[in-house]
Design a protein around this motif. Structure first.
Motif, short mmCIF file in Angstrom:
data_model
loop_
_atom_site.label_atom_id
_atom_site.label_comp_id
_atom_site.label_asym_id
_atom_site.label_seq_id
_atom_site.Cartn_x
_atom_site.Cartn_y
_atom_site.Cartn_z
N HIS A 596 0.84 -1.20 0.00
CA HIS A 596 0.00 0.00 0.00
C HIS A 596 0.87 1.25 0.00
N ASP A 597 1.86 1.27 0.85
CA ASP A 597 2.71 2.47 0.94
C ASP A 597 3.43 2.74 -0.38
N ALA A 598 3.83 1.70 -1.07
CA ALA A 598 4.54 1.89 -2.33
C ALA A 598 3.59 2.34 -3.44
N LEU A 599 2.41 1.76 -3.48
CA LEU A 599 1.48 2.05 -4.58
C LEU A 599 0.89 3.45 -4.50
N VAL A 600 0.74 4.00 -3.29
CA VAL A 600 0.19 5.35 -3.20
C VAL A 600 1.24 6.40 -3.55
N ARG A 601 2.44 5.96 -3.82
CA ARG A 601 3.49 6.90 -4.22
C ARG A 601 3.79 6.86 -5.72
N GLN A 602 3.01 6.10 -6.46
CA GLN A 602 3.22 6.04 -7.91
C GLN A 602 1.90 6.22 -8.63
N PRO A 603 1.91 6.94 -9.75
CA PRO A 603 0.67 7.15 -10.50
C PRO A 603 0.10 5.81 -10.97
N GLY A 604 -1.19 5.75 -11.02
CA GLY A 604 -1.84 4.53 -11.49
C GLY A 604 -3.22 4.36 -10.89
N PRO A 605 -3.91 3.29 -11.24
CA PRO A 605 -5.28 3.07 -10.76
C PRO A 605 -5.38 2.95 -9.25
N TYR A 606 -4.36 2.36 -8.59
CA TYR A 606 -4.46 2.22 -7.13
C TYR A 606 -4.46 3.59 -6.47
N LEU A 607 -3.64 4.50 -6.95
CA LEU A 607 -3.57 5.83 -6.36
C LEU A 607 -4.92 6.54 -6.48
N LYS A 608 -5.59 6.36 -7.61
CA LYS A 608 -6.90 7.00 -7.81
C LYS A 608 -7.91 6.48 -6.79
N VAL A 609 -7.95 5.17 -6.62
CA VAL A 609 -8.89 4.57 -5.65
C VAL A 609 -8.56 5.01 -4.24
N ALA A 610 -7.28 4.94 -3.90
CA ALA A 610 -6.87 5.29 -2.54
C ALA A 610 -7.14 6.76 -2.25
N ARG A 611 -6.86 7.65 -3.19
CA ARG A 611 -7.07 9.08 -2.96
C ARG A 611 -8.54 9.35 -2.65
N LEU A 612 -9.47 8.76 -3.44
CA LEU A 612 -10.90 9.01 -3.23
C LEU A 612 -11.33 8.53 -1.85
N GLN A 613 -10.91 7.32 -1.46
CA GLN A 613 -11.37 6.77 -0.18
C GLN A 613 -10.71 7.48 1.00
N LEU A 614 -9.45 7.78 0.88
CA LEU A 614 -8.76 8.41 2.01
C LEU A 614 -9.16 9.86 2.19
N ILE A 615 -9.48 10.55 1.10
CA ILE A 615 -10.00 11.92 1.22
C ILE A 615 -11.33 11.90 1.96
N ASP A 616 -12.22 10.95 1.58
CA ASP A 616 -13.52 10.85 2.26
C ASP A 616 -13.33 10.54 3.74
N ALA A 617 -12.29 9.78 4.06
CA ALA A 617 -12.05 9.41 5.46
C ALA A 617 -11.24 10.46 6.21
N GLY A 618 -10.82 11.52 5.48
CA GLY A 618 -10.03 12.57 6.11
C GLY A 618 -8.61 12.14 6.41
N GLU A 619 -8.07 11.14 5.66
CA GLU A 619 -6.74 10.63 5.92
C GLU A 619 -5.76 11.01 4.81
N TRP A 620 -6.13 11.93 3.96
CA TRP A 620 -5.28 12.29 2.83
C TRP A 620 -4.73 13.70 3.01
N SER A 621 -3.43 13.84 2.76
CA SER A 621 -2.82 15.17 2.79
C SER A 621 -1.92 15.31 1.58
N ALA A 622 -1.99 16.44 0.91
CA ALA A 622 -1.19 16.66 -0.30
C ALA A 622 0.24 16.91 0.09
N SER A 623 1.06 15.88 0.10
CA SER A 623 2.45 15.99 0.53
C SER A 623 3.36 15.61 -0.63
N PRO A 624 4.27 16.47 -1.04
CA PRO A 624 5.15 16.14 -2.15
C PRO A 624 5.98 14.89 -1.87
N GLU A 625 6.34 14.68 -0.60
CA GLU A 625 7.18 13.54 -0.27
C GLU A 625 6.44 12.21 -0.45
#
Length: 630
Positions: A596-625
């Protein structure tokens, strides 16, 4: 397109093939068939004996009256069948009493044998053939792959196991046995009639060729209509099954009138088809009956003339001949029913043999290796799969999963997730590549050993109409109550089970519909856990479970998953992130893999799914790192 390419493939089930196979089916029960035929032959001989004694009695009465000059000239002393002669010195009343007693004895014996015949036929077709054939079909259905059930509706399968098996039964007792009996009977009747008068026999049976021509024409016209009728009946059953299963949806949308109208339309179509069949049968039967009545007319005209000319006796000649002709006509009258039954039987037999001949696509090899316990290592070696062998559902799958690892699978509907997991227990076999378990090709393992090493929770959990405990112990029927309860606790099911009226002994309704979706899913989880398998397949097991219950289940499942190879189809990031590795599928291919940690750091379908769910859960922050991941 060439004519050969466009023309339909000929059916392997021609009438000749079906009849040959039906005879082969009856041959299994040859001892019972011979017993039935022997009883019928004895009944036939008793009937002929009674008829012969009736003619003998009439001629004896004529003889006595002639002796007393009551009716015309003196006639010779009558001789019975096979040269049997009545005692000439006995008083007439005693002789007549002897003849009447013999006729009564034959009748009583026929009654007893008729009872025995009925019992023997019922034992043959109902207690043996039908039971064995249904069992054979059911056993074959257990070995067929999911592809067969995808291609055939529930209504079709039910229709074949019930109505079509009965059609096969009709062939044995109402066609095969009756044809043999008819052949023997007609041969004996014709021989006996010819012995009395060859010319009268030829005159009375002159209509027989016409009858056979009519039967052939009728047979050719009626069989396609019976086939169409079976299809309509199958559609009616299918609609009925769907209506019962979908009653909740129908009521929710207020579609009861439309559903009833659709059922009535199918029912009426079947009725019209049956009326067409009955109309043709109703025309054929009287036509056959008319031809047999013509024979009686010839008998009275020509046979009466022979008696008057003194060329034929009245009792042992004309009366016995009339009785024989009546029996002959009765057998011939059954031709209409026989032809009708043959066509029904052939249609039903074709549908039964289609199941019995269906290819078993997934089967253990005769020399398959026994492995009661696997470690759980799984390797997909260049796997490809296509339902039709043409359009691939899986493409170039190369995946190695060491024993004890948890692999989560993410993908859109139709990406091939469930198919990929279905290859592991060999619900299907790959059309390309190999599936290796502990380094052994899955096709080289015994099928029962393979599946006992795998615990499965399907996306839609099915429960049987049995107790809660029996459902959990379905794959391990010898499990103790303590083992069942332990599995239920791990699946977070124990508390709600104890709240049921009889706890673990509560009998569930059909498919477990008395429970909520989450409760059914937890029972399915407990059923898989109870096996303690080295491999677990979880096809989106938390889809019907709320977040709180999901947390309870996976907290409890941590110990169950530990040390087991687990494949987990999921769409929730909260579930996916528990896996050792995640693979993402698109169009039958693996397009991403990693933690999970590796896939959310690379563009692709997993990042899209994770971003939507984590934003809704309030667990997403726009961090360049982190690329945006929390």
């Amino acid at each position: 397109m060439s004519a050969s390419a466009s023309s339909p493939r000929p059916s392997p089930y021609t009438n000749a093939v079906l009849i040959r196979r039906l005879f082969g089916l009856a041959w299994r029960y040859r001892a019972d068939c011979l017993k039935v035929l022997g009883l019928q032959l004895f009944l036939l001989l008793l009937g002929l004996s009674g008829l012969s004694f009736t003619g003998l009695g009439i001629d004896y009465i004529r003889y006595v009256l002639a002796q007393r000059e009551v009716i015309g000239p003196v006639i010779p002393f009558p001789v019975g069948p096979l040269g049997l002669s009545l005692p000439p010195s006995w008083p007439p009343l005693q002789v007549v009493g002897l003849v009447a007693g013999a006729i009564l004895s034959f009748a009583l014996l026929r009654a007893v044998l008729n009872f025995s015949y009925t019992i023997a036929v019922n034992r043959l077709v109902q207690e043996r053939l039908v039971v064995d054939l249904r069992g054979e079909i059911y056993e074959k259905l257990q070995r067929l792959s999911f592809r067969f059930f995808d291609a055939n509706t529930t209504g079709s399968i039910i229709s074949r196991v019930t109505g079509d098996v009965q059609a096969v039964r009709m062939f044995v007792d109402q066609v095969l046995i009756q044809v043999v009996i008819m052949g023997i009977s007609l041969t004996i009747y014709i021989a006996y009639m010819a012995r009395l008068s060859v010319s009268l026999t030829l005159a009375c049976l002159a209509t027989t060729p016409v009858l056979w021509v009519m039967s052939v024409i009728f047979s050719r016209h009626i069989q396609p209509r019976y086939a169409a009728n079976r299809q309509l009946e199958e559609g009616l059953i299918h609609h009925f099954v769907e209506s019962i299963e979908g009653a909740q949806v129908t009521k929710a949308f207020g579609r009861e009138p439309e559903d009833r109208a659709a059922f009535d339309a199918k029912n009426d179509a079947m009725l019209r088809q049956q009326q067409g069949i009955f109309w043709r049968v109703s025309l054929f039967s009287p036509a056959v009956g008319f031809l047999t009545r013509v024979n009686i007319m010839v008998l009275l005209g020509y046979g009466g003339w022979l008696v008057i000319q003194g060329q034929l006796a009245l009792g042992a000649g004309l009366v016995v001949f009339a009785g024989l002709l009546e029996q002959y006509s009765g057998q011939v009258n059954q031709v209409a029913t026989l032809v009708n039954t043959i066509q029904q039987s052939l249609v039903g037999a074709r549908r039964v043999f289609e199941i019995l001949d269906a290819p078993i696509e997934v089967a253990a090899k005769p020399d398959a290796t026994a492995h009661p316990r696997l470690r759980g290592e799984v390797r997909f070696d260049n796997i490809g799969f296509a339902y039709d062998g043409i359009d691939p559902v899986l493409r170039d799958i190369d995946l190695h999963v060491p024993a004890g690892r948890c692999i989560a699978i993410l993908g859109a509907t139709g990406a091939g997730k469930s198919v990929l997991m279905s290859l592991i227990p060999r619900f299907f076999d790959p059309t390309q590549g190999r599936l290796l378990l502990d380094g052994i090709d899955a096709r080289d393992l015994r099928l029962d050993d393979l599946r006992r090493n795998i615990g499965i929770v399907f996306q839609e959990s099915f429960l049987f109409s049995h107790t809660v405990a029996a459902n959990i112990a379905f794959g391990h029927p010898d499990a103790t109550r303590e083992q069942v309860e332990r599995a239920a606790r791990i699946a977070a099911a124990h508390d709600f089970i104890m709240a049921l009226p009889e706890g673990y002994d509560t009998v569930l309704g059909e498919s477990g519909k008395t429970l909520s979706g989450g409760q059914r899913q937890r029972l399915a989880l407990a059923r898989a856990i109870l096996l303690e398998p080295p491999i677990l397949l979880l096809d989106d097991p938390t889809a019907a479970i709320d977040s709180e219950t999901e947390h309870e289940i996976f907290t409890a499942l941590d110990n169950a998953i530990s040390g087991r190879t687990t494949f987990l189809v999921a769409h929730r990031v909260s579930t996916l992130r528990r896996a050792d590795e995640i693979i993402v599928m698109e169009n039958g291919r693996i397009v991403q893999r990693g933690t999970h940690d590796a896939l959310v750091r690379q563009p692709g379908p997993y990042l899209k799914v994770a971003r939507l769910q984590l934003i809704d859960a309030g667990e997403w922050s726009a961090s360049p790192e982190t690329g945006g991941a929390a």
